[in-house]
Motif scaffolding. Sequence first.
Motif, short mmCIF file in Angstrom:
data_model
loop_
_atom_site.label_atom_id
_atom_site.label_comp_id
_atom_site.label_asym_id
_atom_site.label_seq_id
_atom_site.Cartn_x
_atom_site.Cartn_y
_atom_site.Cartn_z
N UNK A 352 0.79 -1.25 0.10
CA UNK A 352 0.06 -0.04 0.02
C UNK A 352 0.81 1.23 0.01
N UNK A 353 1.99 1.03 0.65
CA UNK A 353 2.99 2.30 0.88
C UNK A 353 3.59 2.64 -0.57
N UNK A 354 4.11 1.43 -1.16
CA UNK A 354 4.76 1.55 -2.20
C UNK A 354 3.93 2.13 -3.39
N UNK A 355 2.67 1.40 -3.41
CA UNK A 355 1.91 1.83 -4.42
C UNK A 355 1.42 3.28 -4.56
N UNK A 356 1.56 3.95 -3.23
CA UNK A 356 1.34 5.43 -3.17
C UNK A 356 2.39 6.27 -3.67
N UNK A 357 3.79 5.72 -3.37
CA UNK A 357 4.81 6.35 -3.88
C UNK A 357 4.98 6.20 -5.55
N UNK A 397 -1.62 10.67 -28.69
CA UNK A 397 -2.82 10.39 -27.64
C UNK A 397 -2.02 9.35 -26.60
N UNK A 398 -2.62 10.09 -25.42
CA UNK A 398 -1.84 9.37 -24.12
C UNK A 398 -3.22 9.03 -23.33
N UNK A 399 -3.31 7.83 -22.95
CA UNK A 399 -4.40 7.05 -22.17
C UNK A 399 -3.76 6.63 -20.70
N UNK A 400 -4.24 7.21 -19.82
CA UNK A 400 -3.77 6.50 -18.56
C UNK A 400 -5.04 5.66 -17.83
N UNK A 401 -4.86 4.88 -16.84
CA UNK A 401 -6.02 4.06 -16.27
C UNK A 401 -6.82 5.24 -15.24
N UNK A 402 -8.07 4.90 -15.11
CA UNK A 402 -8.84 5.72 -14.08
C UNK A 402 -8.39 5.42 -12.82
N UNK A 403 -8.35 4.16 -12.49
CA UNK A 403 -8.06 3.96 -11.17
C UNK A 403 -6.64 3.44 -10.79
N UNK A 404 -5.95 3.78 -9.86
CA UNK A 404 -4.47 3.46 -9.81
C UNK A 404 -4.06 2.73 -8.35
N UNK A 405 -5.25 2.06 -7.94
CA UNK A 405 -5.13 1.49 -6.80
C UNK A 405 -4.42 -0.01 -6.85
N UNK A 406 -4.17 -0.57 -7.91
CA UNK A 406 -3.83 -1.99 -8.17
C UNK A 406 -2.61 -2.02 -8.79
N UNK A 407 -1.53 -2.78 -8.35
CA UNK A 407 -0.45 -2.93 -9.18
C UNK A 407 -0.32 -3.25 -10.73
N UNK A 408 -1.71 -4.02 -10.91
CA UNK A 408 -1.75 -4.39 -12.56
C UNK A 408 -2.13 -2.98 -13.61
N UNK A 409 -2.34 -2.00 -12.70
CA UNK A 409 -2.69 -0.72 -13.46
C UNK A 409 -1.39 0.01 -14.07
N UNK A 410 -0.28 -0.72 -13.45
CA UNK A 410 1.14 -0.03 -13.82
C UNK A 410 1.87 -0.99 -14.66
N UNK A 411 2.54 -0.25 -15.61
CA UNK A 411 3.57 -1.00 -16.34
C UNK A 411 5.06 -0.49 -16.34
#
Length: 565
Positions: A352-357, A397-411
Amino acid sequence: MLLECRVENFAIIEKLNISFEQGLTVLTGETGAGKSIIIDAISLLAGGRGSAEYVRHGAKKAEIEALFEINDSHPVIAVLEEIGIDSPDQMIVIRRQISENGKSVCRINGKLVTLSNLKEVGQRLVDIHGQHEHQELMHPEKHIGLLDRFGGEQLEELKTQYQECYIETQNTYKQIQKFSKNEQQIAQRIDLLKYQIKEITDADLKENEEDILLEERKQLVNFEKLYQSLQISYESLYGENKGLDFLRQAVNHLEAIQDLDANIKSISNAVSNSFYILEENAFALREHLEQMEYQPERLNMIETRLNEISLLKKKYGQTVKDILEYLNGIQKEYQDLANHDQTIDELENKLVKQLAILKDKGTKLSSKRQKIARDLSKAINRELKDLHMAKAQFDVRIKTPELLDHFKSYQFQGIDEVEFLISTNPGEPLKPLAKIASGGEMSRIMLAIKSNFKSFIGLTSIIFDEVDTGVSGRVAQAMAEKIYQLSNASQVFCITHLPQVAAMADQHLYISKKVANNRTATKVQSLNDTDKIAEIGRMISGVEMTDLTKKHAEELLKLAQEIKS
């Protein structure tokens, strides 16, 4: 700039020495003459992958060598210092050999370097743009890399910070996945670890134990041979009428006469010392013999122990040290699994802490990309107007996820999906570049992109390998002028089939091939003004040179001179 290049036994090139000039150098010639082979040779100096296929048939090795001149603020200097290479007088000599078995030897300023070192240096000296790079535009997943190159050092720093954080977060996420398996799998793993820990612990291994046992076994297996040799050695030295007996006589006689001859005294002392040393060692041999005892039971114990160690090595590591390291690892894993509920809680709190950073760093990187994307779109649209695509509209065009609360949203590249869009006709909506752009349009778009990258990468030499494919007429003239503009800031090489590009050259190299003694070889000729007219005329008309094509060639050269001045 690249001052000189020497190529030997490379593909169909037997031997070439080419001197280059500042500005724009074009390479022309018939298809198959070897233009791209010369570029391939230079790409190997930039760290390209070598192959035995590059070695000319019948030769033992291929060799490429080049001399580069840099200024004292060039970014490559820091890389050279890092790998311990000096660059006296701002000169860099890169040399590469490829043997017939495919092995490669790389040197920079005479010092042997690895291929990765060569690549780090070479890519800061030479940038090669070929037709294959058009494929990057055809694949949207490559667009994010192109955009980031335009972003320069600031974006690169944000990206590095994000990626470091991403790797740390990914490791925590993987640990949670591992500990979140079903209870049956965890129980089975705990049982296996418990068995392995007991098996290794019960063995009570010592790190140097195997070496000691092997040495002792060697002595026991060869007990009889050792005992006999030691017994014979002792008996040869000690006893009546044996070695020491005769040596004692020599000592006594020499001591009796040593005062009669000064030269004899030193000899007498040496012999006397030798006698006492041998006598001492004879006593040591006797003590060793008295202590020796054949122990078949001990040999059996050693064999059993070595066999036990061998079985453990087959299971857990190549050496006793490896087994003990493995034991430390599985003991930690056992503790973690035995307390996996607590471990998961700790890891989830950490995640949780790492995802916030990570979210913060990813958002900052994305914001920077948004700004860079706007700047790139404006810059590309300006360039496209110069390249006779005034009605075209390019956008990123740049698309970003609406939610960034899960690690799978990041690349690993960030939170963004980047795609280049274009509208080539007024009134038409923006669509993915890969779906609507023609080959000629792709060439112009790629040149527009590269023209803007140049101001950020500060390279010594830029090479274009037929990037003008699919264009002609006034578009070809516009591309020629754009390529020439790049050469004002950096040395540029261009393989081309367009007379408009050739006419803009500061140096024109004609590549041909000849056959001698049933072997084909590539030849390079630097063209003078008269030769340039003839070659450009050939490029216009094909083969036959007419008065009209000659006049046309002269006009092209005159127009080029006016543009350049």
